[in-house]
Scaffold this motif. Structure first.
Motif, mmCIF file in Angstrom:
data_model
loop_
_atom_site.group_PDB
_atom_site.id
_atom_site.type_symbol
_atom_site.label_atom_id
_atom_site.label_comp_id
_atom_site.label_asym_id
_atom_site.label_seq_id
_atom_site.Cartn_x
_atom_site.Cartn_y
_atom_site.Cartn_z
ATOM 1 N N GLY A 57 23.527 -48.679 5.196
ATOM 2 C CA GLY A 57 24.554 -48.993 6.164
ATOM 3 C C GLY A 57 24.409 -48.269 7.486
ATOM 4 N N LYS A 58 23.341 -47.542 7.669
ATOM 5 C CA LYS A 58 23.124 -46.836 8.932
ATOM 6 C C LYS A 58 22.378 -47.749 9.891
ATOM 7 N N SER A 59 22.509 -47.491 11.165
ATOM 8 C CA SER A 59 21.788 -48.301 12.150
ATOM 9 C C SER A 59 20.425 -47.683 12.426
ATOM 10 N N LEU A 60 19.549 -48.477 13.003
ATOM 11 C CA LEU A 60 18.215 -47.997 13.343
ATOM 12 C C LEU A 60 18.285 -46.978 14.466
ATOM 13 N N ASP A 61 17.399 -46.014 14.395
ATOM 14 C CA ASP A 61 17.262 -45.024 15.449
ATOM 15 C C ASP A 61 16.851 -45.745 16.732
ATOM 16 N N PRO A 62 17.516 -45.482 17.854
ATOM 17 C CA PRO A 62 17.158 -46.160 19.107
ATOM 18 C C PRO A 62 15.696 -45.950 19.520
ATOM 19 N N ALA A 63 15.128 -44.777 19.243
ATOM 20 C CA ALA A 63 13.721 -44.529 19.585
ATOM 21 C C ALA A 63 12.798 -45.419 18.753
ATOM 22 N N LEU A 64 13.125 -45.578 17.469
ATOM 23 C CA LEU A 64 12.329 -46.453 16.608
ATOM 24 C C LEU A 64 12.454 -47.898 17.066
ATOM 25 N N LEU A 65 13.663 -48.325 17.365
ATOM 26 C CA LEU A 65 13.877 -49.691 17.823
ATOM 27 C C LEU A 65 13.108 -49.956 19.114
ATOM 28 N N LYS A 66 13.108 -48.995 20.018
ATOM 29 C CA LYS A 66 12.366 -49.140 21.272
ATOM 30 C C LYS A 66 10.871 -49.265 20.997
ATOM 31 N N ARG A 67 10.362 -48.443 20.079
ATOM 32 C CA ARG A 67 8.939 -48.505 19.727
ATOM 33 C C ARG A 67 8.586 -49.851 19.100
ATOM 34 N N LEU A 68 9.456 -50.360 18.242
ATOM 35 C CA LEU A 68 9.218 -51.658 17.612
ATOM 36 C C LEU A 68 9.213 -52.781 18.650
ATOM 37 N N LEU A 69 10.166 -52.724 19.582
ATOM 38 C CA LEU A 69 10.235 -53.763 20.610
ATOM 39 C C LEU A 69 9.031 -53.710 21.546
ATOM 40 N N GLN A 70 8.497 -52.520 21.803
ATOM 41 C CA GLN A 70 7.290 -52.407 22.619
ATOM 42 C C GLN A 70 6.111 -53.079 21.919
#
Length: 141
Positions: A57-70
Motif C-alpha cells: 500500500g505504499k507509493s513508489l519512491d519519486p526518485a525511482l519513478l523518475k528513473r523508470l520514466l527516464q
C-alpha cells in the motif's frame, strides 16, 4: 484476432489461447504474466509491475519513478511500451499495438521486447522494495 493468437500459440508450442469473461487473454511467458486485450483496431498488451512496496500500500519512491520514466524515454524510440497506471492506480508496463497488418511474427517480436523490458525493470522494483525507509536523524543536544 483469434487467428493471429492461434498462430502465435502454435508457433510457441502452446494450446490455443482462450479469453476470460472480460475478453482478456492471459499468457505466461518466461515466468511473466502478460495480458492481451483486443480493442476496436488495437491490441493492448500489459503486465502489472508489482513491487513489495506497492503491494503493502505504499507509493513508489519519486526518485525511482523518475528513473523508470527516464528509461521509458530511452526505449521509446524502438519499442511501443510505456509505463501506465491501471484503473486502481497500479503501475504497469503497457503497449498498444495496431491490429492492421499485425502478424504472429511481429506480435512475437513485441512480446519479446515486452519481456526484455520487464527483465530490466523488475530488479529495480525489487531493490526499491528492499530499501529501508529510515532517514538519518541528527541529534542536537
Amino acid at each position: 484476432m483469434q487467428n493471429l493468437l492461434n498462430r502465435l500459440a502454435e508457433k510457441l508450442g502452446q494450446g490455443p489461447f482462450v479469453a476470460d469473461v472480460q475478453g482478456k487473454y492471459h499468457l505466461r511467458l518466461d515466468g511473466y504474466p502478460l495480458f492481451l486485450l483486443p480493442r476496436h483496431n488495437e491490441l493492448l498488451l500489459s503486465t502489472p509491475l508489482a513491487s513489495g512496496a506497492m503491494s503493502e500500500g505504499k507509493s513508489l519512491d519519486p526518485a525511482l519513478l523518475k528513473r523508470l520514466l527516464q528509461q521509458v524515454v530511452a526505449w521509446g524510440s524502438h519499442a511501443p511500451q510505456a509505463l501506465t497506471l491501471d484503473e486502481l492506480g497500479n503501475l504497469q508496463l503497457e503497449a498498444r499495438l495496431e491490429l492492421d497488418g499485425l502478424d504472429e511474427h511481429q506480435l512475437e517480436v513485441f512480446l519479446s521486447q515486452h519481456i526484455t523490458l520487464l527483465e530490466r525493470l523488475e530488479p529495480q522494483l525489487n531493490e526499491a522494495a528492499l530499501a529501508p525507509e529510515w532517514r538519518q536523524m541528527i541529534w542536537h543536544p
